[in-house]
Scaffold this motif. Structure first.
Motif, mmCIF file in Angstrom:
data_model
loop_
_atom_site.group_PDB
_atom_site.id
_atom_site.type_symbol
_atom_site.label_atom_id
_atom_site.label_comp_id
_atom_site.label_asym_id
_atom_site.label_seq_id
_atom_site.Cartn_x
_atom_site.Cartn_y
_atom_site.Cartn_z
ATOM 1 N N ARG A 32 22.878 -27.960 18.969
ATOM 2 C CA ARG A 32 22.051 -27.341 20.020
ATOM 3 C C ARG A 32 22.916 -26.576 21.012
ATOM 4 O O ARG A 32 22.558 -25.484 21.449
ATOM 5 C CB ARG A 32 21.217 -28.405 20.745
ATOM 6 N N GLU A 33 24.070 -27.134 21.360
ATOM 7 C CA GLU A 33 24.980 -26.468 22.293
ATOM 8 C C GLU A 33 25.481 -25.147 21.705
ATOM 9 O O GLU A 33 25.568 -24.141 22.410
ATOM 10 C CB GLU A 33 26.157 -27.397 22.616
ATOM 11 N N SER A 34 25.784 -25.143 20.410
ATOM 12 C CA SER A 34 26.209 -23.909 19.744
ATOM 13 C C SER A 34 25.100 -22.862 19.801
ATOM 14 O O SER A 34 25.349 -21.690 20.093
ATOM 15 C CB SER A 34 26.570 -24.179 18.278
ATOM 16 N N GLU A 35 23.874 -23.292 19.513
ATOM 17 C CA GLU A 35 22.730 -22.373 19.541
ATOM 18 C C GLU A 35 22.524 -21.808 20.941
ATOM 19 O O GLU A 35 22.281 -20.609 21.106
ATOM 20 C CB GLU A 35 21.461 -23.085 19.069
ATOM 21 N N ARG A 36 22.625 -22.671 21.959
ATOM 22 C CA ARG A 36 22.458 -22.213 23.354
ATOM 23 C C ARG A 36 23.539 -21.199 23.734
ATOM 24 O O ARG A 36 23.298 -20.324 24.559
ATOM 25 C CB ARG A 36 22.492 -23.398 24.326
#
Length: 141
Positions: A112-116
């Protein structure tokens, strides 16, 4: 015991001639990733940390890279900062170039952090060659 990726296909030759910017601070990991990419006919530009990678991208003409592969944990600037910085640049390819995280951190929160941060995919290390090729094939138009 067949893994899910065994059923997925990869069209040999599809990635030939593609230009990849590879950001990796561990020399052995960089060498392995570079060899995997070059084996499929891709051209690889290497950067030993995020700051150097961002600089290489900013100094390249627009459209120079078909994709960016970046480790997440690197000195000077991590992969998340690199992705956010590239996405914020005022150039047309900055918003569209596929950015792929390559990391040992494969928990849902890491993804999720990568996507954000603006990344298009998240691959866990050690890199599975077929999954790497399939991911690039899917992301590069």
């Amino acid at each position: 015991d067949a893994r899910p990726t065994d059923q997925l296909t990869y069209r040999e030759g599809h990635l030939r001639g593609r230009a990849i910017l590879l950001l990796e601070d561990q020399p052995l990991n960089m060498m392995i990733a570079q060899k995997l990419l070059e084996k499929q006919g891709m051209t690889v530009t290497c950067a030993e940390n995020g700051a150097v990678g961002l600089e290489r991208f900013m100094q390249s003409p627009e459209g120079s890279y078909d994709a960016i592969l970046t480790d997440i944990r690197m000195p000077k600037m991590d992969g998340l900062e690199v992705a956010r910085s590239i996405r914020a640049l005022e150039r047309t390819d900055a918003r569209s170039v596929p950015i792929v995280a390559m990391t040992a951190n494969a928990f849902a929160e890491d993804i999720r952090e990568s996507e954000r941060a603006g990344m298009n995919a998240h691959l866990s290390k050690p890199i599975e060659p077929l999954l790497l090729y399939q991911t690039l094939e899917r992301l590069i138009p």
